[in-house]
Write an enzyme that holds these catalytic residues in place. Structure first.
Site, short mmCIF file in Angstrom:
data_model
loop_
_atom_site.label_atom_id
_atom_site.label_comp_id
_atom_site.label_asym_id
_atom_site.label_seq_id
_atom_site.Cartn_x
_atom_site.Cartn_y
_atom_site.Cartn_z
N THR A 111 -3.53 -2.06 0.02
CA THR A 111 -3.46 -2.73 -1.18
C THR A 111 -4.26 -4.12 -0.79
O THR A 111 -5.03 -4.70 -1.77
CB THR A 111 -1.87 -3.40 -1.61
OG1 THR A 111 -1.16 -2.19 -1.54
CG2 THR A 111 -2.03 -4.18 -3.05
N TYR A 140 1.80 3.59 11.26
CA TYR A 140 1.49 3.61 9.74
C TYR A 140 0.80 5.15 9.33
O TYR A 140 -0.11 5.72 9.72
CB TYR A 140 0.64 2.62 9.37
CG TYR A 140 0.09 2.40 7.77
CD1 TYR A 140 0.50 3.27 6.83
CD2 TYR A 140 -0.84 1.55 7.37
CE1 TYR A 140 0.14 3.29 5.72
CE2 TYR A 140 -1.32 1.60 6.13
CZ TYR A 140 -0.85 2.27 5.30
OH TYR A 140 -1.08 2.11 3.94
N LYS A 175 5.79 2.98 9.26
CA LYS A 175 5.76 2.87 7.74
C LYS A 175 5.11 4.18 7.28
O LYS A 175 4.05 4.53 7.83
CB LYS A 175 4.74 1.80 7.46
CG LYS A 175 4.45 1.53 5.91
CD LYS A 175 3.08 1.01 5.69
CE LYS A 175 2.70 1.23 4.19
NZ LYS A 175 1.52 0.39 3.64
#
Length: 339
Positions: free
Chosen positions: A50, A138, A166
């Protein structure tokens, strides 16, 4: 095993405000950090997807962390994105972010070159053996080499510095398999979901929280959803998850990521500026149309006024339709070529 508390809660993957020249707007970024903390997010997650980390230089990524760590001043932990183009630079980023006082780093598995599970393991093992800061794996298989369950389990067993994962795949069974494989061996190991549309169900099967882009726009809703789910108030949490789903879908699917989130943030009173990725006239026109839809969704939650002319009244979605949407969210992601 880390001697710090397990990562948990809502960690916000923030947009980076830019000025008219396309440079980091430091005063606006600092104001944004305060705003997020005041609205109850548990932590901050800069330099993620993001935050468009690939569209900044290594020096700029470091500066973003420096600014946010300074402004946060220890009020909430920072999970800093530390993925660079190669192992040496990634370890250097780990060292820098450790010096800034970050709680941990998040590192995406190697991208561009598709690696086997053995290659993914070797990459993270090298980092874990040489980092001063805790590491969060991730997994975002739509953009990088996937991290499969055996690899997560092996890294968790062998690398005390690797403390969490994550996962942004949106794959509920995959998350369940990871938790089942790792948690009995590493009770301190955290599981965070990066898929906003399934925050509640992910928490119900054992996730500790999420790194959710919607929390950068409506931190009040995302934090409340976390609290309601954790408290077992599931009917209220389910209603909130469905409402968050509408906003998430609008921001994610109706423009090129993360421009929808940038447009929504502007409606919350910030000046995010134009992203660094050049856009065509048709794309800019689509963003203008999207802004009205986002304003209506945010107005329905009481955060902004309705646009001039008001918002069209839509029929309420019945429970069967909502269930269908939730059940097919991952399938929709795959259909659009994002997974």
């Amino acid at each position: 095993m880390s001697n710090q508390a397990r990562l948990a809660g809502i960690f916000t993957p923030n947009i980076v405000p830019l000025d008219s020249k396309g440079d980091i707007n430091e005063p606006e970024l600092r104001r944004y950090v305060d705003w997020l903390i005041e609205r109850g997010v548990h932590g901050l997650y800069p330099n993620g997807s993001t935050g468009e980390f690939l569209r900044f230089t290594a020096e700029e990524r470091c500066r973003i962390i420096e600014i946010m760590a300074d402004q946060t001043a220890g009020r909430v932990p920072i999970l800093a994105g530390a993925a660079e183009a190669n192992v040496r630079e990634t370890i250097k980023a780990c060292e820098n972010y450790y010096e800034y006082g970050c709680r941990a780093v998040a590192i995406v598995s190697p991208f561009y070159y598709k690696l086997t599970p053995a290659g993914v393991y070797a990459y993270f093992k090298e980092i874990a053996d040489n980092t001063p800061i805790d590491v969060t794996l991730y997994n975002i298989p739509m953009f990088a080499s996937p991290i499969d369950v055996p690899t997560v389990q092996r890294l968790a067993e062998e690398c005390p510095k690797i403390v969490a994962i994550k996962d942004s795949s949106g794959d509920l069974p995959h998350m369940m398999r990871m938790i089942a494989a790792v948690r009995p061996l590493r009770p301190d190991f955290a599981f965070m979901t990066g898929w906003d549309a399934a925050l509640m169900p992910m928490m119900l099967i054992g996730c500790d929280g999420g790194t959710n882009a919607t929390s950068g726009v409506v931190p009040e809703i995302t934090r409340k959803l976390f609290d309601l789910t954790q408290a077992g108030r599931l009917a209220e949490a389910r209603d909130l998850q469905y409402r968050l789903l509408k906003l998430f879908d609008a921001m994610l699917y109706n423009s090129e990521f993360p421009e929808g989130f940038r447009a929504a943030l502007a409606l919350r009173g910030f000046q995010p500026g134009r992203g660094r990725q050049p856009q065509s006239e048709s794309q800019l026109a689509a963003i203008d149309v999207l802004k009205r839809e986002l304003q209506c969704l945010l107005a329905a939650e009481g955060y902004v006024n309705e646009p001039v002319g008001g918002c069209a009244i839509k029929e309420e979605v019945d429970s069967d339709e909502v269930a269908r949407i939730v059940q097919n969210v991952v399938g929709e992601l795959k259909r659009r070529g994002l997974a």
